[in-house]
Design a protein around this motif. Structure first.
Motif, PDB file in Angstrom:
ATOM      1  N   LEU A  45       3.768  -0.089   2.200  1.00 38.69           N
ATOM      2  CA  LEU A  45       3.385   1.323   2.225  1.00 38.69           C
ATOM      3  C   LEU A  45       4.476   2.139   1.543  1.00 38.69           C
ATOM      4  N   LYS A  46       4.085   2.915   0.539  1.00 36.26           N
ATOM      5  CA  LYS A  46       5.076   3.666  -0.244  1.00 36.26           C
ATOM      6  C   LYS A  46       5.726   4.767   0.581  1.00 36.26           C
ATOM      7  N   LYS A  47       4.910   5.487   1.365  1.00 34.27           N
ATOM      8  CA  LYS A  47       5.460   6.545   2.210  1.00 34.27           C
ATOM      9  C   LYS A  47       4.877   6.449   3.618  1.00 34.27           C
TER      10      LYS A  47
ATOM     11  N   GLN B  54      -1.667   5.564  -3.945  1.00 32.75           N
ATOM     12  CA  GLN B  54      -1.297   4.148  -3.874  1.00 32.75           C
ATOM     13  C   GLN B  54      -1.448   3.613  -2.448  1.00 32.75           C
ATOM     14  N   ASP B  55      -1.044   4.436  -1.460  1.00 30.31           N
ATOM     15  CA  ASP B  55      -1.147   3.990  -0.073  1.00 30.31           C
ATOM     16  C   ASP B  55      -2.604   3.942   0.388  1.00 30.31           C
TER      17      ASP B  55
ATOM     18  N   ILE C 147      -1.441  10.075   5.246  1.00 31.35           N
ATOM     19  CA  ILE C 147      -1.227   9.348   3.991  1.00 31.35           C
ATOM     20  C   ILE C 147      -1.128  10.366   2.866  1.00 31.35           C
TER      21      ILE C 147
END
Length: 283
Positions: free
Chosen positions: A222-224, A269-270, A265
């Motif tokens: 997960l990017k963030k 991307q996520d 979110i």
């Protein structure tokens, strides 16, 4: 810090862990700036506000941007305005102090009452920015070359500096700070934080929401990961729309993406990652 001075404690709006309270009070005893790091959304900026409230002090905030220069925190000399006024024959030009604009450190140093000075997101600025403030934060004084005066702190402010770790800070600067990393809250602490924001919230809703929230944070890649502030926003939405907790409890587990996911979110991307995970779980 004398024994008579109050110690920082949690407030009605802010849950501080024992380690964080210890860090704030240790920095005060040592008379050093408190450098606070942690994930975005873990309450670093809010900490300074609550320290000021807890101790009954004025808060002065200096928000740092990528273009901010250290000199701006001290003062700025407006030579252009002075030149223009001289061309217009304005008598103000004979008093150079008319063209000196005090910065946030000047304001904090000359405050009649002790204050809290927040230097927010110091890592956004140029790499030399922290070093350019070493002397001023160490000595609590600086020299104004245009007027020949020294601005020294009449009441030493409590200095809180936040960083999101976007850049490494210089060692010389770090040596002059007391450091604290705000760990991401565990579930018990998170429940306390939620109770502060929503004293009458349904506890079943909280349990279901926290289960989803922490599962999201544990997803590899997960990017963030969602933060505390995003959880609070999500709960506010769930309560505003009166989403029954059984919708969370009995949601389609293969969908992977929770209701109103836009509060949790923050990038495509996520979202795509969660959709791929859902697709794989259905196969």
């Amino acid at each position: 810090m004398s024994t008579q001075e109050n110690k920082f404690e949690s407030t009605a709006q802010y849950i501080a862990t024992d380690d964080l309270k210890l860090a704030v009070n240790a920095a005060r005893i040592l008379q050093k700036p408190l450098l606070v790091k942690g994930e975005p959304g873990t309450g670093k900026t809010l900490l300074a506000e609550q320290v000021a409230q807890s101790l009954g002090l004025k808060l002065i905030t200096w928000h740092i941007k990528s273009t901010t220069k250290a000199q701006q925190g001290l003062y700025e000399y407006d030579a252009v305005s002075r030149l223009r006024d001289s061309q217009l024959g304005d008598d103000r030009v004979y008093e150079i102090a008319n063209y000196i604009k005090p910065g946030k450190l000047w304001e904090a140093f000359t405050s009649e009452e002790r204050c809290v000075l927040l230097i927010d997101e110091i890592d956004k600025a140029d790499i030399e920015f922290p070093n350019d403030l070493l002397h001023e934060l160490d000595k609590m004084a600086f020299y104004v070359y245009e007027t020949g005066e020294t601005i020294a702190a009449t009441q030493r402010p409590i200095v809180i500096i936040t960083s999101n770790n976007e850049k490494e800070l210089p060692d010389a600067f770090l040596r002059r700070c007391f450091f604290h990393y705000i760990e991401f809250p565990d579930e018990a602490t998170m429940r306390q934080i939620i109770d502060v924001h929503f004293p009458n919230i349904n506890h079943t809703l909280v349990s279901e929401a926290l289960q989803i929230f922490f599962k999201l944070r544990d997803i590899p890649g997960l990017k963030k990961p969602p933060s505390t502030s995003e959880l609070i926003d999500w709960l506010r939405l769930l309560m505003a729309d009166e989403v029954p907790e059984d919708i969370l409890r009995n949601r389609d587990r293969t969908a992977a993406i929770p209701p109103m996911y836009g509060a949790l979110i923050k990038n495509e991307q996520d979202v795509q990652l969660l959709e791929r995970l859902a697709f794989m779980s259905r196969r």
